[in-house]
Design an enzyme around this catalytic site. Sequence first.
Site, PDB file in Angstrom:
ATOM      1  N   GLY A  68      -5.232  -1.568   4.818  1.00 29.49           N
ATOM      2  CA  GLY A  68      -4.100  -2.762   4.473  1.00 29.49           C
ATOM      3  C   GLY A  68      -4.757  -4.031   4.494  1.00 29.49           C
ATOM      4  NE  ARG A  69      -6.523  -3.860  10.606  1.00 30.75           N
ATOM      5  CZ  ARG A  69      -5.831  -2.640  10.587  1.00 30.75           C
ATOM      6  NH1 ARG A  69      -4.742  -2.340  10.366  1.00 30.75           N
ATOM      7  NH2 ARG A  69      -6.325  -1.588  11.682  1.00 30.75           N
TER       8      ARG A  69
ATOM      9  CG  HIS B 279      -4.551 -35.935  16.510  1.00 33.06           C
ATOM     10  ND1 HIS B 279      -4.947 -36.951  17.137  1.00 33.06           N
ATOM     11  CD2 HIS B 279      -5.641 -35.731  15.577  1.00 33.06           C
ATOM     12  CE1 HIS B 279      -5.952 -37.493  16.557  1.00 33.06           C
ATOM     13  NE2 HIS B 279      -6.635 -36.789  15.836  1.00 33.06           N
TER      14      HIS B 279
ATOM     15  CD  GLU C 224       9.186  -5.977   7.253  1.00 31.73           C
ATOM     16  OE1 GLU C 224       8.897  -4.802   6.746  1.00 31.73           O
ATOM     17  OE2 GLU C 224       9.078  -6.552   8.298  1.00 31.73           O
TER      18      GLU C 224
ATOM     19  CD  GLU D  29      -1.919  -4.496  11.267  1.00 31.23           C
ATOM     20  OE1 GLU D  29      -0.891  -4.612  11.606  1.00 31.23           O
ATOM     21  OE2 GLU D  29      -2.503  -4.173  10.371  1.00 31.23           O
TER      22      GLU D  29
ATOM     23  CE  LYS E  29      -3.346   2.447   2.827  1.00 34.45           C
ATOM     24  NZ  LYS E  29      -4.465   2.354   3.648  1.00 34.45           N
TER      25      LYS E  29
ATOM     26  CE  LYS F 206       5.610  -0.883  10.201  1.00 34.04           C
ATOM     27  NZ  LYS F 206       4.856  -0.157   9.088  1.00 34.04           N
TER      28      LYS F 206
END
Length: 534
Positions: free
Chosen positions: A256-257, A373, A204, A342, A198, A502
């Site tokens: 963004g999400r 399990h 990253e 978030e 965005k 950050k």
Amino acid sequence: MTTKFDALLAHRARTAATTISDLMLAAPDRAQTYSARLGEMLFDFSKTQIDAEALDLLIKLTEGAGVADRREAMFSGAKINETEGRAVLHTALRNLSGSVMFEGQDVMPEVRAIHARCEAFARDVREGRFTGQGGRITDVVNIGIGGSDLGPAMACLALSPYADGPRCHFVSNVDGAHITDTLKHLNPETTLVIVASKTFTTIETMTNANTAKAWMAEKVANPAAQFAAVSTAGDKTAAYGIDSERVFGFEDWVGGRYSMWGPIGLSLMIAIGPEDFAEFLRGGADMDKHFREAPFAENLPVLLALVGIWHNQICGHATRAVLPYDQRLGRLPAYLQQLEMESNGKRVSMDGVDLPYESGPVVWGEPGTNGQHAFYQLIHQGTRVVPCEFIVAREGHEPALAHQHLLLVANCLAQSEALMRGRSLDEARAIMAKKGLTGAELERQARHRVFPGNRPSTTLAIPKLTPFTLGQIIALYEHRVFVEGVILGINSYDQWGVELGKELALALQPILEGRESAAGKDSSTRQLVAYLRG
Ligand code: F6P
């Protein structure tokens, strides 16, 4: 201190001893009363301790918090993301025939135009008109992180039975292992890289994009020609050298999400094709319509949110597990972790005051039956209560393996039944007696086999995992987050909590490179820097 939750807390205190099984026994039609439907989707929340008064009080909460007004404010483009001064209009991305006014202008012509460009590009890639420098595109690598990764990555897995385009891969972690392991099997001459960010500044993503460019440059004369970008920052994509023909923009009113419905979904669109992608949008729009129109007592996102508030703020359960009985929903818990945590992991209310109650819960999970399990032991017998949210489809995609699907469904239903019913000490004693145990040993062994029961769960049942139902599910959870956020009085649409880490990472880079001293750091950080520099 009094809070909006006091009446519910008092009700909970009065009724905590009434078990879910008591409620089931008292009302034979409890399941019908405490469930809601949208088309063929069924949301059953009857295996909780919510009773008529609790539901009534929960619905009153929505009225007190102004959920209906806030909902209309969101859909109509008001700047409800107040700390960033932005509207929240991701719903416009899936209602392509509508019109949405924002700051006096209808945003939909632009949304439709970008959508049409994405469609045309996806078709060109899928049908071989857009090629790599070595021929038809065989692989697409989406480089992005958080909201620019989790949505399309989750959906590509979920909808893999519909995938008939190039293979899609997702690289997010700045750990060089991620991009190395992804690229090592790919041919740079037939790979398309989509840089999805965005802001187009996320370290990253930009670092991985540079690595991918260098990898491609070893074999391909013009690597930038095999790059596309998805971003709100057109100036930055241009500076990066990506031709504007392959840049797909969106506006800052898409968080963004919440962005997988638009160009961030390009990799998904290439994988499953524009028609199935449109079905995904239709599913989301269907849930939007329901959310806007259904009375709150029948409204799936509202009810899912109220169950969430009941378990977290009223009963005090700090986490909730999302347990899809569907291997292809394996990335849904990770997707929902970002969406929910978030969005609603905020300790300050919209007006800047500390919350006098808990913020949103910890969300986690894994597909069933694998989790059974692994960690279900704690859910059944641990000291903490973990409300469970099961998701299950009536039909699978493997007709030849229908018997396995039946087993999957049986396990899902068995878990919610076992959590509710439990097993009493007397029942455990009888089992031990049958095995021939007596006296103190029988007693000791029996206690280990007691299940307390009365552990809450909900079940979301769908006919089949399709693009349409996936769209419904994602929009359902988005609106659940919205309603919970409004009730908590927080801003679900900013994420200031990710900033400090950050900033500190940037400051640590020159220290780790040895260009700056670690002297100002605490002794733990200094020790770790010394160790990790080797
Ligand atoms: O750091 C958090 C965050 O901003 C998320 O909200 C977002 O989804 C992710 O990083 C990626 O951001 P971008 O799409 O701008 O690269």
